[in-house]
Design a protein around this motif. Structure first.
Motif, PDB file in Angstrom:
ATOM      1  N   ILE A   1       0.835  -1.210   0.000  1.00  0.00           N
ATOM      2  CA  ILE A   1       0.000   0.000   0.000  1.00  0.00           C
ATOM      3  C   ILE A   1       0.865   1.254   0.000  1.00  0.00           C
ATOM      4  N   ARG A   2       1.838   1.315   0.874  1.00  0.00           N
ATOM      5  CA  ARG A   2       2.641   2.533   1.013  1.00  0.00           C
ATOM      6  C   ARG A   2       3.515   2.789  -0.217  1.00  0.00           C
ATOM      7  N   VAL A   3       4.300   1.800  -0.589  1.00  0.00           N
ATOM      8  CA  VAL A   3       5.202   1.975  -1.730  1.00  0.00           C
ATOM      9  C   VAL A   3       4.418   1.985  -3.036  1.00  0.00           C
ATOM     10  N   GLY A   4       3.474   1.065  -3.159  1.00  0.00           N
ATOM     11  CA  GLY A   4       2.654   1.033  -4.369  1.00  0.00           C
ATOM     12  C   GLY A   4       1.852   2.302  -4.561  1.00  0.00           C
ATOM     13  N   GLY A   5       1.323   2.837  -3.475  1.00  0.00           N
ATOM     14  CA  GLY A   5       0.563   4.080  -3.559  1.00  0.00           C
ATOM     15  C   GLY A   5       1.410   5.267  -3.987  1.00  0.00           C
ATOM     16  N   MET A   6       2.617   5.321  -3.463  1.00  0.00           N
ATOM     17  CA  MET A   6       3.499   6.428  -3.844  1.00  0.00           C
ATOM     18  C   MET A   6       3.912   6.332  -5.307  1.00  0.00           C
ATOM     19  N   TRP A   7       4.184   5.111  -5.786  1.00  0.00           N
ATOM     20  CA  TRP A   7       4.555   4.963  -7.192  1.00  0.00           C
ATOM     21  C   TRP A   7       3.356   5.193  -8.104  1.00  0.00           C
ATOM     22  N   LEU A   8       2.173   4.827  -7.658  1.00  0.00           N
ATOM     23  CA  LEU A   8       0.963   5.121  -8.432  1.00  0.00           C
ATOM     24  C   LEU A   8       0.768   6.628  -8.552  1.00  0.00           C
ATOM     25  N   ARG A   9       0.979   7.333  -7.452  1.00  0.00           N
ATOM     26  CA  ARG A   9       0.870   8.793  -7.467  1.00  0.00           C
ATOM     27  C   ARG A   9       1.914   9.404  -8.403  1.00  0.00           C
ATOM     28  N   ALA A  10       3.123   8.876  -8.364  1.00  0.00           N
ATOM     29  CA  ALA A  10       4.186   9.403  -9.221  1.00  0.00           C
ATOM     30  C   ALA A  10       3.871   9.184 -10.696  1.00  0.00           C
TER      31      ALA A  10
ATOM     32  N   LYS B   1       0.713   8.846 -11.956  1.00  0.00           N
ATOM     33  CA  LYS B   1      -0.485   9.597 -12.337  1.00  0.00           C
ATOM     34  C   LYS B   1      -0.257  11.110 -12.368  1.00  0.00           C
ATOM     35  N   PHE B   2       0.569  11.607 -11.458  1.00  0.00           N
ATOM     36  CA  PHE B   2       0.789  13.048 -11.347  1.00  0.00           C
ATOM     37  C   PHE B   2       2.268  13.385 -11.496  1.00  0.00           C
ATOM     38  N   PRO B   3       2.806  13.300 -12.706  1.00  0.00           N
ATOM     39  CA  PRO B   3       4.232  13.615 -12.878  1.00  0.00           C
ATOM     40  C   PRO B   3       4.444  15.131 -12.847  1.00  0.00           C
ATOM     41  N   ASP B   4       4.941  15.635 -11.753  1.00  0.00           N
ATOM     42  CA  ASP B   4       5.154  17.075 -11.604  1.00  0.00           C
ATOM     43  C   ASP B   4       6.645  17.373 -11.499  1.00  0.00           C
ATOM     44  N   GLU B   5       7.301  17.368 -12.652  1.00  0.00           N
ATOM     45  CA  GLU B   5       8.730  17.697 -12.766  1.00  0.00           C
ATOM     46  C   GLU B   5       9.607  16.822 -11.880  1.00  0.00           C
ATOM     47  N   GLY B   6       9.241  15.572 -11.706  1.00  0.00           N
ATOM     48  CA  GLY B   6      10.061  14.640 -10.952  1.00  0.00           C
ATOM     49  C   GLY B   6       9.872  14.665  -9.455  1.00  0.00           C
ATOM     50  N   ARG B   7       9.066  15.577  -8.950  1.00  0.00           N
ATOM     51  CA  ARG B   7       8.894  15.682  -7.508  1.00  0.00           C
ATOM     52  C   ARG B   7       8.203  14.444  -6.940  1.00  0.00           C
ATOM     53  N   SER B   8       7.165  13.967  -7.605  1.00  0.00           N
ATOM     54  CA  SER B   8       6.462  12.772  -7.149  1.00  0.00           C
ATOM     55  C   SER B   8       7.366  11.545  -7.230  1.00  0.00           C
ATOM     56  N   ARG B   9       8.189  11.500  -8.261  1.00  0.00           N
ATOM     57  CA  ARG B   9       9.106  10.364  -8.416  1.00  0.00           C
ATOM     58  C   ARG B   9      10.145  10.353  -7.294  1.00  0.00           C
TER      59      ARG B   9
ATOM     60  N   ALA C   1       9.723  11.601  -4.338  1.00  0.00           N
ATOM     61  CA  ALA C   1       8.986  11.217  -3.127  1.00  0.00           C
ATOM     62  C   ALA C   1       8.760   9.709  -3.080  1.00  0.00           C
ATOM     63  N   ALA C   2       8.483   9.107  -4.225  1.00  0.00           N
ATOM     64  CA  ALA C   2       8.282   7.659  -4.274  1.00  0.00           C
ATOM     65  C   ALA C   2       9.574   6.913  -3.984  1.00  0.00           C
ATOM     66  N   ILE C   3      10.684   7.419  -4.486  1.00  0.00           N
ATOM     67  CA  ILE C   3      11.984   6.795  -4.205  1.00  0.00           C
ATOM     68  C   ILE C   3      12.310   6.904  -2.720  1.00  0.00           C
ATOM     69  N   LEU C   4      12.078   8.064  -2.134  1.00  0.00           N
ATOM     70  CA  LEU C   4      12.316   8.253  -0.707  1.00  0.00           C
ATOM     71  C   LEU C   4      11.409   7.352   0.121  1.00  0.00           C
ATOM     72  N   SER C   5      10.142   7.257  -0.263  1.00  0.00           N
ATOM     73  CA  SER C   5       9.206   6.392   0.448  1.00  0.00           C
ATOM     74  C   SER C   5       9.615   4.934   0.347  1.00  0.00           C
ATOM     75  N   SER C   6      10.125   4.526  -0.802  1.00  0.00           N
ATOM     76  CA  SER C   6      10.597   3.146  -0.970  1.00  0.00           C
ATOM     77  C   SER C   6      11.798   2.869  -0.068  1.00  0.00           C
ATOM     78  N   ALA C   7      12.712   3.814   0.008  1.00  0.00           N
ATOM     79  CA  ALA C   7      13.892   3.647   0.861  1.00  0.00           C
ATOM     80  C   ALA C   7      13.497   3.588   2.335  1.00  0.00           C
ATOM     81  N   ILE C   8      12.590   4.435   2.742  1.00  0.00           N
ATOM     82  CA  ILE C   8      12.132   4.438   4.137  1.00  0.00           C
ATOM     83  C   ILE C   8      11.389   3.147   4.452  1.00  0.00           C
ATOM     84  N   ALA C   9      10.579   2.664   3.514  1.00  0.00           N
ATOM     85  CA  ALA C   9       9.864   1.405   3.717  1.00  0.00           C
ATOM     86  C   ALA C   9      10.845   0.241   3.835  1.00  0.00           C
ATOM     87  N   ALA C  10      11.904   0.236   3.032  1.00  0.00           N
ATOM     88  CA  ALA C  10      12.917  -0.825   3.125  1.00  0.00           C
ATOM     89  C   ALA C  10      13.605  -0.789   4.485  1.00  0.00           C
TER      90      ALA C  10
END
Length: 91
Positions: A46-55, A57-65, A67-76
């Motif tokens: 849910i956490r990592v998948g949701g962040m990558w889904l957001r990235a 769906k809403f590509p805003d100059e790499g900011r979402s991407r 955030a998804a990378i950071l969320s993946s690292a924190i989840a790991a």
């Protein structure tokens, strides 16, 4: 309900699952390995998948991407800490 609010609720559910996994690892009820692992898998999905889904769906100059990378690292890191606690046992 807006898609952003739905996503935030799903991310919150993922965090609640992680807290539940910690509670299970620390209290160790019967069958705690399966319950804890299931909650942990739900958290990651849910956490990592949701962040990558957001990235995606809403590509805003790499900011979402980023955030998804950071969320993946924190989840790991969170999964590694949970595994350490589960194998080492509560103090």
């Amino acid at each position: 309900m807006s898609p952003f609010a739905r996503l935030q609720m799903m991310l919150l559910l993922g965090n609640v699952a992680f807290i539940g996994a910690w509670a299970v690892a620390l209290t160790r009820p019967a069958g705690w390995q399966w319950i804890g692992a299931t909650l942990l898998a739900f958290f990651v999905a849910i956490r990592v998948g949701g962040m990558w889904l957001r990235a995606r769906k809403f590509p805003d100059e790499g900011r979402s991407r980023r955030a998804a990378i950071l969320s993946s690292a924190i989840a790991a890191l969170a999964v590694a800490m949970w595994l350490y606690t589960a194998f080492r046992g509560p103090a």
